[in-house]
Scaffold this motif. Structure first.
Motif, short mmCIF file in Angstrom:
data_model
loop_
_atom_site.label_atom_id
_atom_site.label_comp_id
_atom_site.label_asym_id
_atom_site.label_seq_id
_atom_site.Cartn_x
_atom_site.Cartn_y
_atom_site.Cartn_z
N ILE A 152 0.33 -1.01 -0.41
CA ILE A 152 -0.27 0.14 0.07
C ILE A 152 0.69 1.42 0.20
N PRO A 153 0.26 1.81 -0.87
CA PRO A 153 1.99 3.28 -1.28
C PRO A 153 1.21 4.41 -0.29
N ALA A 154 2.71 4.64 1.16
CA ALA A 154 2.31 5.46 2.24
C ALA A 154 1.96 6.81 2.01
N ILE A 155 2.80 6.98 1.05
CA ILE A 155 2.66 8.00 0.22
C ILE A 155 0.64 8.50 0.19
N ILE A 156 -0.29 8.44 0.15
CA ILE A 156 -1.56 7.98 0.18
C ILE A 156 -1.59 8.63 1.16
N GLY A 157 -0.61 8.78 2.64
CA GLY A 157 -1.25 9.45 3.77
C GLY A 157 -1.50 11.27 3.68
N ASN A 158 -0.73 11.42 1.90
CA ASN A 158 -0.57 12.69 1.86
C ASN A 158 -1.89 13.67 1.11
N LEU A 159 -2.84 12.35 1.02
CA LEU A 159 -4.26 13.05 0.63
C LEU A 159 -4.80 13.67 1.36
N SER A 160 -4.74 14.81 2.14
CA SER A 160 -5.33 15.03 3.32
C SER A 160 -7.20 15.14 3.45
N ARG A 161 -7.75 15.22 2.07
CA ARG A 161 -9.26 15.25 1.57
C ARG A 161 -10.02 13.72 1.82
N LEU A 162 -9.44 13.25 1.80
CA LEU A 162 -9.54 11.43 1.41
C LEU A 162 -10.57 11.28 2.34
N TYR A 163 -11.79 10.47 1.50
CA TYR A 163 -13.35 10.43 2.61
C TYR A 163 -12.94 9.04 2.73
N TRP A 164 -12.77 8.79 0.93
CA TRP A 164 -12.96 7.11 0.90
C TRP A 164 -11.87 6.83 0.22
N LEU A 165 -11.70 5.10 1.21
CA LEU A 165 -10.70 4.49 0.68
C LEU A 165 -10.54 3.45 1.02
N ASP A 166 -10.75 2.85 -0.60
CA ASP A 166 -10.71 1.20 -0.99
C ASP A 166 -9.84 0.40 -1.90
N LEU A 167 -9.33 -0.36 -1.35
CA LEU A 167 -8.65 -1.13 -1.43
C LEU A 167 -8.36 -2.78 -1.64
N ALA A 168 -10.00 -3.19 -1.61
CA ALA A 168 -10.40 -4.53 -0.87
C ALA A 168 -10.27 -5.65 -2.19
N ASP A 169 -9.97 -6.80 -1.99
CA ASP A 169 -10.30 -7.83 -2.90
C ASP A 169 -8.60 -7.77 -4.17
N ASN A 170 -7.71 -7.51 -3.19
CA ASN A 170 -6.82 -7.68 -4.77
C ASN A 170 -5.97 -8.43 -3.59
N GLN A 171 -4.82 -8.41 -4.05
CA GLN A 171 -3.59 -9.29 -3.83
C GLN A 171 -2.22 -8.12 -3.27
N LEU A 172 -2.46 -7.34 -2.57
CA LEU A 172 -1.73 -6.53 -1.85
C LEU A 172 -0.84 -6.97 -0.36
N THR A 173 -0.02 -6.64 -0.44
CA THR A 173 1.11 -7.16 0.66
C THR A 173 1.93 -6.51 1.13
#
Length: 955
Positions: A152-173
């Motif tokens: 999961i890219p840590a830099i997603i934390g920069n998205l201060s306006r993010l309301y919805w984060l859905d990364l389900a049903d993938n093959q993330l490690t």
């Protein structure tokens, strides 16, 4: 949040692209780059001007492409890096195009204005690019149900306006990223409400830093991963949480003792881990519906005494938890309880489930325990009890007992039934809709990741969901005839799945634009079903029956001599065909006119006399269309004072000088002939100073117009929001409440027959020039005949947020349904908040905050400052108590409107006000503030979830 954006976007999608200029050359180049790599692009993607030629799925503003919405379009191929050239792009929805493959290009980080990136149900793979962290305006990121790998890219934390984060049903490690010095992390997403990470391969511990008291999360879904370590105690700091899933991981250690701080949590699943220590004490989590702690290694303990105190519980799952002792009979008296699964424990003694009569109990599974006796009372034989591998089933003669055998699977065969009609016999591949019309439905699967109930055998849940989804689509004026649900089942992840079929209302199939918008509504998660269904995903099937027909273009060079000869030879035949077509068209027109006349609810009305179908108008007048044109200067734009989904409202002046408001329905408006006739009939025979007066109507030349008295101060909603320039202090709000209550009490208790309004809300309460309140809009109202006293079973109609939950669940309409809606209006008068605002329901918020032992019942934080905080608010506490009585879950516990009137009168006397006095004339300051403001008090607008957005009726 998403609803407001959806409404704005749909206005553009269903209209024309803004601006006359040709498409910006850079944007055109980018679109062509995408189209080069894609197969199965929409058929009208031809030419060189996507904006000017209204290419399907492309939305523009002043020659710049601002949205690409191509849900379920059957696209195949990669997403080209050319996407990065669309510098004005705000929406990108390519959801449910399973043929879109390859990795996401780094250039996606160039879309600095992007707010919504929705790629649900595609075939993308590879790592999620770090460049996504550059999208500072992003509020909605859905990459679920793809094949993404890596971290999961840590830099997603920069998205201060993010309301919805859905990364389900993938093959993330890898581990869950949190901030560290200069590095970003998910703990920085303080505005986010949704963390959806289920069905991946995430590992490592859950960092305690991930959660904090400053977060607004409502969904934390980390189920079906490889997480280890303990559950951090910081989870208990996020008091806004409603759904928590950490099941099916490798979590160990004790459950944090402060978890019972999460008093808003409805679903808590910690099963299938390695948790140890004592069984957590969850006393006080009174909103809890679904609790699953199964398959852990907790210390042996007697059955917890706090569990029967959870009166909202529907599902209790404690399999393999070393629970022992005797089950208390009080457990089975919880009214909402449906399923109890306590297999493979050490329970003993006698199982006594009481009568369980009148509650919802369906299944008790106690396999592999030490139960030696079963006490079954009369009235509970419908409960499925399983005591296999208990001593009670090893006794002589026990083999024939039903509770000593494992029953067949309890999967439901539910499907939406025809709506009082006989299913149509359809052509190949077409299906009969619930309204018995043949068509090609848009289909897919609704996946609910945390439903709050377990009984799939009850059709009530699904019938109500069907109605709500249909009403949602129709409120956006999408061409949807009906919705069908079928085959509810639980999968191996404990997700509830339902097959969805959406049927077209125009023709037998949807066009490209309709499919795009319906797919966007579902994938964008802006439509929310009732909370009992929990978080939702929609995985669509490819739609191949588009109504659009592409007209083939042929170059002049391709014409040959045979075509010319054929054209000449066919000329004479063509003339004969044209003559035939002309005669046929004339006949069809006559038939159509006759059919239209027969379907017209006014066909039997005689304006000169009262026939059996003509209402007793009692003063309401039949206007001609020419008269109304004259009174409005031919419906001049200068006289337009409002608009809505039904059409427009105009100010008119009668020959007497009286001002009127004329509501003119447009073709295809949400208000049909039945509702039009209904409102005329009701308003023409009910007369009360707190009901809006109908001056007259017009039904002529295909037009539907209603003529009302003109009320200059608009709606109560406009007054509370400040839009109308009116200041409503505490005394004026009490006066508005008593006026509206008297109008409703008249409908319920003095009209003959009684009338249930069915759509009480602040936009349907109007204010005259003296700020006296009047109840308006009777299009959904229902007269109650003598044989229907008690309740009327009818299709659920109304406005979300004001809708009586008992009526919604049972479809049994009573006067108490209006009482509930009025109670919500009372809370609006106190708070000036919309009923559902920013994801919060005002009834629930007041109920949680309210404390009778504190000043103003501890409501200072949510009271409207304009009410006069800091001044004397005599009677406010009694007003709050009355409002909360009106919004009781059970109609039997609510007062009548007559009782509401008496109590508000008493409150006004207590506050030193005269409940019989008329309101004072609007002050000069109010008149000055209102100058130049055009009100629209006659619209039937259902505002959006977060308040302040475009109402769906305008779309």
């Amino acid at each position: 949040m998403g609803v407001r954006v959806l409404a704005i976007l749909l206005v553009v999608l269903l209209g024309d692209s803004t601006g006359d200029a040709a498409t910006n050359p850079y944007d055109f180049s980018a679109i062509m780059g995408l189209m080069t790599d894609w197969q199965n692009a929409p058929p009208n993607w031809v030419g060189n001007d996507p904006c000017g030629n209204n290419w399907v799925g492309i939305v523009c503003n002043n020659s710049r492409v601002t949205s690409i919405i191509l849900s379920s379009a059957g696209l195949t191929g990669p997403l080209s890096g050319d996407i990065g050239q669309l510098s004005e792009l705000q929406f990108l929805d390519l959801s449910n195009n399973k043929g879109l493959t390859g990795s996401l290009p780094e250039q996606i980080g160039n879309l600095m204005k992007l707010t919504h990136l929705i790629l649900v149900g595609c075939g993308f793979s590879g790592q999620i690019p770090d460049s996504i962290g550059s999208l500072q305006n992003l509020v909605h990121l859905s990459l679920n149900s793809n094949r993404f790998t890596g971290l999961i890219p840590a830099i997603i934390g920069n998205l201060s306006r993010l309301y919805w984060l859905d990364l389900a049903d993938n093959q993330l490690t890898g581990s869950i990223p949190v901030s560290n010095g200069s590095n970003s992390g998910l703990d920085m997403l303080l505005q986010a409400k949704h963390f959806h990470f289920g069905q991946n391969q995430l590992s490592g511990t859950i960092p305690s830093q991930l959660f904090s008291s400053g977060m607004r999360l409502i969904h934390v879904l980390f189920d079906n991963n490889n997480l280890n370590g303990s559950i951090p105690s910081t989870l208990g700091l996020v008091r806004s949480l409603e759904v928590v899933r950490f099941d099916r991981n490798s979590l160990a250690g004790a459950v944090p003792a402060n978890l019972n701080n999460l008093t808003s949590v409805q679903e808590l699943l910690l099963s299938n881990n390695r948790l140890t220590g004592p069984l957590p004490n969850l006393a006080g989590m009174n909103a809890l519906n679904y609790l699953d702690l199964s398959n852990n290694s907790f210390d042996a303990t007697d059955f917890p005494s706090w569990i029967p105190t959870l009166q909202s519980l529907t599902t209790l799952m404690l399999e393999f938890t070393q629970v022992q002792g005797v089950l208390p009979v009080i457990l089975f008296s919880i009214f909402s309880l449906q399923s109890v699964v306590l297999k493979n424990n050490q329970l003993n003694g006698t199982l006594d489930i009481g009568s369980s009569q009148g509650n919802q109990l369906q299944r008790i599974d106690l396999q592999n325990n030490n139960i030696d006796n079963f006490k079954q009372s009369t009235g509970n034989h419908s409960v499925e009890v399983i005591l296999v591998s208990n001593p009670v089933c090893q006794e002589t003669g026990a083999a024939g007992k039903s509770y000593c055998t494992i029953p067949q699977s309890n999967t439901s065969s539910y499907s939406t039934q025809p709506n009082k009609c006989i299913p149509a016999v359809c052509n190949s591949n077409q299906t009969s809709s619930p309204n018995c019309r043949c068509g090609y439905p848009y289909t897919g699967t609704l996946v609910f990741t945390a439903p709050s109930f377990s009984g799939l055998g009850s059709s009530t849940y699904f019938e109500n969901l069907t109605g709500i989804i249909t009403m949602s689509f129709q409120s956006y004026q999408l061409p949807v005839d009906s919705v069908s649900l079928s085959d509810p089942r639980k999968d191996s992840y404990n997700y509830l799945k339902l097959n969805l079929a959406v049927f077209p209302s125009e023709g037998v199939s949807f066009n490209w634009t309709s499919i795009n918008i319906i797919g966007f509504v579902l994938s964008n998660q802006s439509y929310w079903p009732p909370k009992i269904f929990g978080p939702l995903n929609f995985i669509a099937d490819q739609y191949t029956y588009f109504a659009d027909v592409q007209v083939p273009t042929t170059s002049k060079n391709s014409l040959n001599i045979s075509v010319i000869v054929g054209a000449a030879a066919g000329g004479f035949v063509l003339l004969l065909l044209l003559a035939f077509v002309g005669v046929y068209a004339f006949c069809q027109k006559k038939r159509a006119e006759k059919a239209t006349e027969q379907s017209n609810p006014f066909v039997n009305w005689d304006p000169n006399k009262s026939s059996g179908e003509f209402p007793q108008l009692k003063g309401a007048r039949w206007f001609s269309l020419e008269e109304l044109k004259k009174y409005t200067n031919k419906f001049a734009e200068a006289n337009q004072i409002g608009s809505g989904g039904y059409g427009k409202v105009y100010r008119g002046t009668l020959p007497t000088g009286t001002l009127v408001a004329i509501k003119r329905a447009q073709q295809g408006s949400m208000q049909g002939g039945v509702e039009f006739k209904n409102e005329i009939e009701l308003l023409s025979r009910v007369h009360h100073k707190n009901l809006v007066s109908l001056v007259g109507f017009c039904s002529e030349q295909g037009e539907q117009l209603l003529v009302y008295e003109f009320l200059p101060n608009g709606t109560l909603e406009e007054g509370l929001s400040g839009k109308s320039g009116i200041r409503l202090d505490w005394a004026r709000r009490l006066k508005v409440a008593i006026d509206a209550a008297r109008g409703l009490a008249y409908l319920h208790e003095f009209a003959n027959p009684p009338i249930i309004h069915r759509d009480i809300k602040s936009t349907n309460i109007l204010l005259d020039d003296h700020l006296n309140a009047r109840v308006a809009d009777f299009g959904l109202s229902k007269p109650v005949t003598e044989g229907e006293r008690g309740y009327v079973t009818t299709q659920v109609k109304g406005t979300m947020g004001y809708l009586d939950p008992e009526y919604y669940m049972t479809q049994q309409l009573t006067e108490k349904s209006d009482v509930y809606s009025f109670g919500v209006v009372m809370l609006e008068l106190l708070t000036a908040r919309r009923p559902i605002e920013r994801g919060t329901y005002i009834v629930r918020e007041v109920r949680v905050v309210m404390d009778k032992d504190k000043d103003l019942y501890n409501l200072q934080g949510i009271l409207d400052p304009a009410i006069g905080l800091g001044t004397s608010l005599k009677g406010l506490e009694r007003f709050v108590e009355l409002a909360m009585r009106c919004v009781e879950e059970s109609g039997a516990d609510r007062p009548t409107m007559g009782e509401v009137v008496k109590e508000i009168e008493n409150i006004m006397v207590f506050a030193g006000l005269n409940p019989k006095a008329e309101s004072a004339t609007t002050s000069a300051s109010y008149e000055e503030a209102s100058k130049g403001y055009s009100t629209d008090p006659y619209s039937n607008e259902d505002f959006t979830e977060d308040g302040g957005g475009f109402p769906p009726s305008r779309i």
